[in-house]
Design a protein around this motif. Structure first.
Motif, PDB file in Angstrom:
ATOM      1  N   THR A 166      -2.403 -13.732  -7.126  1.00 28.36           N
ATOM      2  CA  THR A 166      -3.480 -12.937  -7.731  1.00 28.36           C
ATOM      3  C   THR A 166      -4.431 -12.390  -6.676  1.00 28.36           C
ATOM      4  O   THR A 166      -5.066 -11.354  -6.895  1.00 28.36           O
ATOM      5  CB  THR A 166      -4.277 -13.780  -8.743  1.00 28.36           C
ATOM      6  N   ALA A 167      -4.539 -13.076  -5.530  1.00 23.41           N
ATOM      7  CA  ALA A 167      -5.392 -12.551  -4.464  1.00 23.41           C
ATOM      8  C   ALA A 167      -4.861 -11.216  -3.958  1.00 23.41           C
ATOM      9  O   ALA A 167      -5.627 -10.285  -3.677  1.00 23.41           O
ATOM     10  CB  ALA A 167      -5.477 -13.566  -3.318  1.00 23.41           C
ATOM     11  N   VAL A 168      -3.536 -11.117  -3.852  1.00 30.19           N
ATOM     12  CA  VAL A 168      -2.925  -9.862  -3.426  1.00 30.19           C
ATOM     13  C   VAL A 168      -3.130  -8.789  -4.494  1.00 30.19           C
ATOM     14  O   VAL A 168      -3.471  -7.643  -4.193  1.00 30.19           O
ATOM     15  CB  VAL A 168      -1.423 -10.070  -3.144  1.00 30.19           C
ATOM     16  N   GLU A 169      -2.923  -9.174  -5.761  1.00 34.84           N
ATOM     17  CA  GLU A 169      -3.115  -8.215  -6.854  1.00 34.84           C
ATOM     18  C   GLU A 169      -4.576  -7.771  -6.928  1.00 34.84           C
ATOM     19  O   GLU A 169      -4.873  -6.590  -7.164  1.00 34.84           O
ATOM     20  CB  GLU A 169      -2.702  -8.846  -8.184  1.00 34.84           C
ATOM     21  N   LEU A 170      -5.506  -8.727  -6.705  1.00 35.83           N
ATOM     22  CA  LEU A 170      -6.929  -8.406  -6.755  1.00 35.83           C
ATOM     23  C   LEU A 170      -7.290  -7.354  -5.713  1.00 35.83           C
ATOM     24  O   LEU A 170      -8.056  -6.423  -5.977  1.00 35.83           O
ATOM     25  CB  LEU A 170      -7.757  -9.675  -6.528  1.00 35.83           C
ATOM     26  N   LYS A 171      -6.711  -7.487  -4.519  1.00 37.34           N
ATOM     27  CA  LYS A 171      -6.990  -6.522  -3.449  1.00 37.34           C
ATOM     28  C   LYS A 171      -6.555  -5.123  -3.877  1.00 37.34           C
ATOM     29  O   LYS A 171      -7.264  -4.131  -3.657  1.00 37.34           O
ATOM     30  CB  LYS A 171      -6.260  -6.953  -2.181  1.00 37.34           C
ATOM     31  N   THR A 172      -5.391  -5.034  -4.520  1.00 36.65           N
ATOM     32  CA  THR A 172      -4.892  -3.738  -4.991  1.00 36.65           C
ATOM     33  C   THR A 172      -5.798  -3.165  -6.080  1.00 36.65           C
ATOM     34  O   THR A 172      -6.162  -1.980  -6.052  1.00 36.65           O
ATOM     35  CB  THR A 172      -3.457  -3.898  -5.533  1.00 36.65           C
ATOM     36  N   GLN A 173      -6.172  -4.016  -7.054  1.00 37.67           N
ATOM     37  CA  GLN A 173      -6.998  -3.541  -8.164  1.00 37.67           C
ATOM     38  C   GLN A 173      -8.386  -3.129  -7.683  1.00 37.67           C
ATOM     39  O   GLN A 173      -8.947  -2.130  -8.161  1.00 37.67           O
ATOM     40  CB  GLN A 173      -7.121  -4.641  -9.230  1.00 37.67           C
ATOM     41  N   GLU A 174      -8.973  -3.885  -6.733  1.00 37.50           N
ATOM     42  CA  GLU A 174     -10.288  -3.521  -6.227  1.00 37.50           C
ATOM     43  C   GLU A 174     -10.246  -2.208  -5.452  1.00 37.50           C
ATOM     44  O   GLU A 174     -11.183  -1.410  -5.515  1.00 37.50           O
ATOM     45  CB  GLU A 174     -10.834  -4.648  -5.337  1.00 37.50           C
ATOM     46  N   ALA A 175      -9.148  -1.979  -4.719  1.00 35.16           N
ATOM     47  CA  ALA A 175      -8.999  -0.711  -4.013  1.00 35.16           C
ATOM     48  C   ALA A 175      -8.893   0.445  -5.014  1.00 35.16           C
ATOM     49  O   ALA A 175      -9.497   1.514  -4.827  1.00 35.16           O
ATOM     50  CB  ALA A 175      -7.775  -0.755  -3.103  1.00 35.16           C
ATOM     51  N   SER A 176      -8.140   0.233  -6.083  1.00 32.17           N
ATOM     52  CA  SER A 176      -8.016   1.264  -7.127  1.00 32.17           C
ATOM     53  C   SER A 176      -9.355   1.499  -7.810  1.00 32.17           C
ATOM     54  O   SER A 176      -9.714   2.639  -8.144  1.00 32.17           O
ATOM     55  CB  SER A 176      -6.961   0.839  -8.153  1.00 32.17           C
ATOM     56  N   LEU A 177     -10.097   0.403  -8.037  1.00 35.23           N
ATOM     57  CA  LEU A 177     -11.408   0.526  -8.676  1.00 35.23           C
ATOM     58  C   LEU A 177     -12.354   1.349  -7.817  1.00 35.23           C
ATOM     59  O   LEU A 177     -13.066   2.233  -8.315  1.00 35.23           O
ATOM     60  CB  LEU A 177     -11.984  -0.874  -8.913  1.00 35.23           C
ATOM     61  N   ALA A 226      -1.233  -1.306  -2.189  1.00 32.90           N
ATOM     62  CA  ALA A 226      -0.033  -1.410  -3.023  1.00 32.90           C
ATOM     63  C   ALA A 226       1.200  -1.692  -2.170  1.00 32.90           C
ATOM     64  O   ALA A 226       2.070  -2.480  -2.540  1.00 32.90           O
ATOM     65  CB  ALA A 226       0.153  -0.122  -3.830  1.00 32.90           C
ATOM     66  N   GLU A 227       1.259  -1.037  -0.985  1.00 31.40           N
ATOM     67  CA  GLU A 227       2.377  -1.291  -0.070  1.00 31.40           C
ATOM     68  C   GLU A 227       2.351  -2.739   0.428  1.00 31.40           C
ATOM     69  O   GLU A 227       3.396  -3.392   0.523  1.00 31.40           O
ATOM     70  CB  GLU A 227       2.312  -0.331   1.118  1.00 31.40           C
ATOM     71  N   GLU A 228       1.139  -3.234   0.735  1.00 29.49           N
ATOM     72  CA  GLU A 228       1.020  -4.624   1.176  1.00 29.49           C
ATOM     73  C   GLU A 228       1.459  -5.582   0.078  1.00 29.49           C
ATOM     74  O   GLU A 228       2.107  -6.597   0.339  1.00 29.49           O
ATOM     75  CB  GLU A 228      -0.426  -4.914   1.585  1.00 29.49           C
ATOM     76  N   GLN A 229       1.085  -5.259  -1.174  1.00 32.73           N
ATOM     77  CA  GLN A 229       1.511  -6.109  -2.288  1.00 32.73           C
ATOM     78  C   GLN A 229       3.031  -6.102  -2.417  1.00 32.73           C
ATOM     79  O   GLN A 229       3.656  -7.142  -2.628  1.00 32.73           O
ATOM     80  CB  GLN A 229       0.866  -5.644  -3.592  1.00 32.73           C
ATOM     81  N   ALA A 230       3.632  -4.925  -2.275  1.00 32.70           N
ATOM     82  CA  ALA A 230       5.090  -4.833  -2.359  1.00 32.70           C
ATOM     83  C   ALA A 230       5.755  -5.616  -1.227  1.00 32.70           C
ATOM     84  O   ALA A 230       6.763  -6.305  -1.431  1.00 32.70           O
ATOM     85  CB  ALA A 230       5.526  -3.370  -2.315  1.00 32.70           C
TER      86      ALA A 230
END
Length: 412
Positions: free
Chosen positions: A185-196, A232-236
């Motif tokens: 979730t930490a990785v997902e959070l980083k993606t969502q915060e960047a999108s936000l 998103a690339e980092e999450q992938a």
């Protein structure tokens, strides 16, 4: 003169007519621009509403992730406290069981030497009087009764330690699963915060449509969108690494150390040769003789136990994969010496091929299987060494006496 006046009047009529037409055209043009501006404003307002909705949706996702992390951390604190309490109870029960086993075995040996079948007869014959005989017989009955109670308590304690070990292992497994979920979730959070952030800047850009700041905000928006893309690339990439790790964990990379190891012809191995052996494609498993003479043994066929209750990738899981003879529900690595002793396994301070090395110098501890011994130098197979969550020989030869090993568990 009359003609000139008529001409002048006619010209004036034409000019006034043209002025009226220009005024009409000018008014119509202004109305059109106002209407266009109103349409533009309405369009911007609609875009702002859409952007605000996107911001609110993303903010909701971020808040949900934070709430989930808080809940997981709280659950981990509770479970770790529960595990610590269970560990203390397991340690106490283990000590009682081992101590009681020693007493019972000593009494059994004494009975074999002294001849328990004639104990009552000898007691009566050696008595000085009837009262003395009755007293001695009653004393023997009390000893027998005490032994019976001791055996019953031993049975109850063994059942209790088994239940507590299962509960402890379940708590440990949930903690490890929660930690993995927190990492995900930490990785997902980083993606969502960047999108936000990108959505928030997009909203600010829409609100600044009529201002000179829009160009700067649009540049920031582009940078934020680029950051979101990279996140998103980092999450992938993270998910790909997790998949690769899972594949490594499924591979048969570690030899099972069975209870007996077939020895080959003795061969002397120098420390330099021993060091070189760590880089060979298929190193042989070796055990040193008391004269520092290494004996090469055949590498057993890799097999896996279906009943491995430990968290995948942890050191405890890795040892159970390599040496299926170890028990389930022994807890964290630091608890294994006590759990193994309570289960009837021998423990000691001398490294042997096939033994489990136990470290207790951290909260969780660590375990590994000894695969080679050469004097004070050993090699081990293990998992979760320096964060590598699969089984392998990560260290090569190292000094066992200075590595912090608390003890060894030997297969029966």
């Amino acid at each position: 003169m009359k003609k000139q006046v008529i001409a002048t009047l006619f010209l004036s009529t034409i000019v006034l007519s043209q002025v009226g037409n220009v005024a009409t055209i000018s008014a119509n043009d202004t109305d059109s621009k106002i209407a266009a501006q109103d349409e533009k404003i309405n369009s911007i307002a609609a875009q702002q509403a859409s952007a605000q909705a996107e911001v609110e949706a993303l903010q909701g996702k971020v808040n949900a992730i934070y709430a989930e992390q808080d809940a997981l951390n709280a659950e981990n604190e509770r479970l770790e406290e529960e595990s610590a309490q269970l560990s203390a109870e397991i340690e106490r029960l283990s000590a009682d069981i081992v101590s009681r086993d020693g007493v019972l075995k000593e009494q059994a040996r004494s009975a074999q030497v002294n001849g328990s079948a004639t104990s009552y007869i000898n007691t009566v014959l050696d008595s000085k009087s009837l009262v003395d005989a009755v007293s001695r017989v009653n004393a023997m009955r009390e000893i027998v009764s005490a032994n019976k109670r001791m055996l019953e308590q031993q049975k109850l304690d063994k059942e209790a330690i088994e239940e507590k070990q299962i509960a402890n292992q379940e708590a440990i497994n949930v903690v490890y699963a929660n930690k993995q979920k927190l990492e995900d979730t930490a990785v997902e959070l980083k993606t969502q915060e960047a999108s936000l952030k990108a959505a928030q800047l997009n909203l600010a850009a829409e609100k600044a449509t009529a201002e000179n700041e829009k160009a700067s905000l649009l540049a920031q928006k582009a940078a934020a969108e680029e950051a979101a893309r990279k996140a998103a690339e980092e999450q992938a990439a993270y998910q790909a690494r997790q998949a690769e790790l899972a594949a490594k964990q499924r591979q048969a990379v570690a030899p099972v150390i069975s209870n007996t190891v077939a020895a080959a012809t003795p061969a002397v191995e120098t420390p330099a040769q021993a060091q070189a052996a760590t880089s060979a494609p298929a190193p042989a498993v070796a055990a040193a003789t008391p004269a520092a003479e290494a004996t090469t043994v055949a590498t057993p066929v890799v097999t896996y136990s279906a009943g491995n209750t430990y968290p995948v990738g942890e050191c405890t899981w890795g040892v159970k994969q390599i040496a299926p003879w170890v028990g389930n529900y022994w807890g964290n690595g630091g608890q294994w010496l006590g759990s193994a002793a309570a289960a009837g396994f021998r423990t000691g301070s001398t490294p042997q091929v096939g033994a489990v090395a136990v470290w207790t110098n951290s909260y969780y501890g660590h375990v590994a299987v000894v695969t080679a011994v050469n004097g004070s130098e050993i090699q081990v197979m293990e998992s979760n060494f320096n964060g590598n969550r699969y089984v392998s020989n990560f260290r090569g030869w190292f000094n066992a006496s200075s590595s912090g090993i608390a003890g060894y568990i030997y297969p029966n």
